[in-house]
Design a protein around this motif. Structure first.
Motif, short mmCIF file in Angstrom:
data_model
loop_
_atom_site.label_atom_id
_atom_site.label_comp_id
_atom_site.label_asym_id
_atom_site.label_seq_id
_atom_site.Cartn_x
_atom_site.Cartn_y
_atom_site.Cartn_z
N LEU B 329 0.94 -1.23 0.05
CA LEU B 329 0.15 0.04 -0.02
C LEU B 329 0.99 1.12 -0.01
N ASP B 330 1.23 1.71 -1.28
CA ASP B 330 2.25 2.94 -1.19
C ASP B 330 1.67 3.72 -2.13
N MET B 331 2.33 4.49 -2.67
CA MET B 331 1.82 5.81 -3.66
C MET B 331 1.14 4.89 -4.96
N GLN B 332 1.69 4.12 -5.55
CA GLN B 332 1.25 3.41 -6.84
C GLN B 332 -0.07 2.80 -6.29
N ALA B 333 -0.23 2.41 -5.05
CA ALA B 333 -1.58 1.88 -4.85
C ALA B 333 -2.65 2.96 -4.82
N GLY B 334 -2.33 4.12 -4.20
CA GLY B 334 -3.08 5.22 -4.06
C GLY B 334 -3.40 5.95 -5.45
N VAL B 335 -2.42 6.11 -6.28
CA VAL B 335 -2.53 6.77 -7.77
C VAL B 335 -3.57 5.82 -8.55
N GLU B 336 -3.41 4.35 -8.47
CA GLU B 336 -4.17 3.68 -9.34
C GLU B 336 -5.43 3.38 -8.76
N SER B 337 -5.66 3.34 -7.65
CA SER B 337 -6.94 3.06 -6.95
C SER B 337 -7.98 4.44 -7.16
N SER B 338 -7.27 5.40 -6.88
CA SER B 338 -7.91 6.84 -7.03
C SER B 338 -8.36 6.96 -8.46
N LEU B 339 -7.44 6.72 -9.48
CA LEU B 339 -7.74 7.01 -10.95
C LEU B 339 -8.91 6.09 -11.13
N GLY B 340 -8.93 4.65 -10.93
CA GLY B 340 -9.89 3.91 -11.16
C GLY B 340 -11.29 4.26 -10.62
#
Lengths: 214, 497
Positions: B329-340
């Motif tokens: 659960l890092d920045m990638q997780a935040g970026v992708e989950s938000s965008l989706g």
């Protein structure tokens, strides 16, 4: 109803920002023969203390705190109008936003919180020149002077005002507190201020500490 | 044909009307001339009887255009899902959108998710209890495969746990042909019989084609059984662009359309009016690593495009986004989950699955569910749009207040600030640095862990009445007996115990 219950009802009414209910509680307390100073201290002020803590914990919102402050003021005025001696202010606090700075939101909130904490507040407004500060300090002799600056370009004026106070021989008679977004404890120490406050609640606490009041 | 539009809310359209028309005509062409494989003679016979041209030897059915168009026309335009105590909970139609935790993950991860372990029943129970309390996630799902129960009841035992700990509607699915009937019986026991279940559905069954253009024996039977029991069926077509589908967005959407419509036809042929959801879980194949990223923007573009097709057909839609390929659960997780989450909602997709999930679709996380709930809350705010009433526009207020006015203590502010602003939970930090430092300088994952602990420390809610609970237990005991299973981790207790 015993006095503890009446006071608790008053506290809740102030916290909820319900002016009608708070006013009724104040009348109830007076009818019950309670001491006005006690109503102010253990009812109204206690409510604002609790609210301050709730605000720090993120449990209430700023507009709600300000609404409660208005209710506080209305109740305090009603107490005073009911006759008898009002409680002496815990200290005199002068506030102003320094020259060149039109931002007074934070300074206004500090003023409201100071008032609810029992201070007498003299608000010089915004864009206040160093000369106006010096004159006002001479004339009103405040215990605490709060200098607000929101801009990195205007915070230097806080230092200048302090220097002017020194020059006029007024510096030792007043505690100077600074605040504003770009301001920090480090800056406060550097310019020789007595205190730095990050927000209104802290401003009240620092002012109380400096004056040695509860 | 189009029964829904994109009006009156922030929205995203990728395909033009003529693009949609071409994809539609092309899908009809595929269905009529290429056909789709169903690995079930029973299904092929039913389809042949309804007008399909069937090659039994090849297991392939070809559908005349009219057959497909009739099937689409026979579908209900929406599905309302109910709580297990009979209250309408979630409406899947128009541009309403609802999030559901990602389902059927294999692992469960704690903390930052780095050390995910095979999920067990207790993990699912905790996930269900948490989701029950998350305000922006309106649906439950059978979120993980539980490794501590016999495979034969692996699907239905998950449903058992969900029903026991939450009354939110649930997105689920069967792992076998008979599993679906067992699960239907469990749901019927809870709601008070087959008829109530058909009238007030509490669960959606996911059924997946095997791309390209095939349905397995289990999937085929699951569709037919859903139709017979009148259970909402959600088609999850999963084109992997460049691997088992064309490498283009348009080609993947076309294949998705043909596959999904073939499922719609089978469901409607078995029982006209079967509630269907136009869903999917496509992925744009990652050619460097041979993986199936859910967080790639092209995957999300396929999602939004096929949802437009679903809207063109006037059907409720679903997709799998709001998730991440990151292993922690890092920045990638935040970026992708938000965008989706944002793109799914802007696409007007009715069911958005994925919250809580990471590492493609393999791991579920309590921590991430709490964080994703905040993302969902922000997206709901976004999609609520802008209030432009006179009072909100505040022309009179601004004029009467003039330059230098203080709005903070104005009654107008008191009236509007809460309804205009989404106030996030404690995991989103908006304090100043000094206060943040004074409160332990904690990061989002730590705070989310605290929020999870708080929910799980409270006594578990009883989602079912005593009668519902014992009816459910009795059905599950019967299923256990059938499979020779003497005990399961979280009950039901053996009869007479």
């Amino acid at each position: 109803m015993d006095s503890t219950a009446i006071l608790e009802g008053l506290i809740q009414s102030v916290i909820q920002g319900d002016e009608d209910s708070a006013g009724a509680r104040v009348r109830e307390a007076l009818t019950a023969g309670m001491d006005k100073a006690a109503i102010l201290e253990y009812g109204l002020s206690e409510a604002m203390n609790r609210l301050g803590r709730m605000w720090e914990d993120g449990e209430v919102f700023l507009p709600e705190v300000l609404l409660s402050a208005r209710v506080f003021q209305a109740c305090a005025d009603a107490l005073e109008a009911a006759g008898g001696e009002a409680k002496a202010p815990v200290g005199r606090c002068m506030l102003g936003t320094v020259r060149g700075d039109l931002h007074d939101l934070g300074k206004n909130i500090v003023g409201i919180m100071m008032k609810t904490a029992g201070f007498e507040v003299i608000d010089l407004g915004r864009d206040v020149t160093r000369e106006a500060f010096v004159e006002a300090v001479k004339h009103h002799n405040p215990d605490v002077l709060g200098l607000s600056a929101l801009l990195t370009t205007t915070m230097g004026e806080q230092r200048t005002v302090i220097e002017c106070l020194v020059k006029e021989g007024l510096r030792n008679g007043v505690k100077v507190m600074v605040g504003g977004a770009p301001v920090s404890q480090r800056w406060a120490s550097e310019i020789g201020a007595d205190a730095y406050a990050a927000n209104a609640q802290e401003a009240v606490e620092k002012a109380r500490q400096m004056l040695g009041v509860r | 044909m189009a029964r829904m539009g994109f009006d009156a809310q922030p929205k995203l359209r990728i395909l033009s009307d003529s693009d949609i028309r071409r994809i539609h005509e092309s899908a009809l062409d595929i269905l009529e001339n290429t056909g789709v494989m169903f690995r079930s003679d029973e299904a092929l016979k039913i389809l042949a009887g309804a007008g399909a041209v069937v090659d039994f030897k090849a297991g392939r059915a070809r559908f005349p255009k009219k057959m497909v168009l009739d099937a689409i026309a026979g579908c209900p335009p929406g599905v309302t899902l109910y709580t297990t105590d009979g209250k309408p909970a979630v409406k899947l139609e128009g541009n309403e959108f609802h999030y559901a935790p990602g389902s059927t993950a294999l692992k469960s991860g704690a903390g930052d998710g780095r050390d995910a372990k095979e999920a067990v029943s207790a993990d699912l129970r905790d996930i269900v209890r948490l989701v029950d309390r998350l305000p922006h996630i309106h649906l439950q799902s059978t979120a993980v495969v539980v490794s501590d129960v016999p495979r034969a009841v692996g699907d239905l035992y998950r449903l058992y746990i969900v029903l026991k700990y939450s009354n939110k509607p649930v997105i689920t699915g069967a792992f076998s042909i008979e599993g679906l009937t067992d699960m239907k019986n469990m749901l019927a026991a809870v709601v008070g019989g087959d008829r109530v279940l058909a009238e007030k559905p509490v669960a959606v069954f996911d059924v997946c084609p095997s791309p390209p253009l095939m349905w397995t024996d289990i999937s085929t039977h699951n569709i037919m059984d859903c139709a017979r029991y009148s259970l909402p069926v959600e088609f999850i077509s999963m084109p992997l662009s460049g691997a088992n589908a064309p490498a283009t967005i348009a080609g993947s959407v076309l294949q998705h359309t043909a596959e999904t419509l073939s499922g719609v036809v089978l469901a409607q042929v078995v029982r006209k009016g079967t509630p269907v959801i136009y869903g999917g879980a496509p992925s744009f194949f990652e050619m460097r690593f041979g993986t199936t990223p859910m967080g790639s923007v092209e995957t999300m573009m396929v999602d939004v495009c096929y949802a437009q097709m679903g809207k063109f057909y006037g059907l409720p839609t679903h997709t799998y986004t709001a998730t991440t390929d990151s292993k922690l659960l890092d920045m990638q997780a935040g970026v992708e989950s938000s965008l989706g989450s944002v793109l799914g909602a802007l696409g007007g997709i009715n069911v958005i699955s994925g919250p809580g999930m990471y590492d493609f679709l393999t791991c579920q996380s309590l921590t991430k569910l709490v964080v994703d709930n905040e993302i969902c809350g922000m997206v709901y705010r976004l999609l609520k749009g802008v209030d432009t009433s006179d009072d909100a526009l505040a022309l009179d207020l601004i004029k009467s207040s003039g330059p230098g006015a203080d709005y903070l203590s104005n009654p107008h502010t008191l009236k509007f600030f809460k309804q205009e602003q989404y106030v996030p939970g404690p995991v989103v930090d908006r304090r100043d640095r000094k206060n943040w430092l004074a409160r332990g300088a904690t990061d989002m994952i730590t705070k989310a862990g605290e929020a999870v602990a708080k929910v799980l420390a409270a006594p578990p809610p009883a989602s079912l009445s005593a009668n519902q609970s014992s009816a459910l237990d009795s059905v599950v005991r019967g299923i256990m007996k059938k499979h020779g299973i003497s005990s399961l981790p979280l009950g039901p207790e053996a009869a007479g115990a």
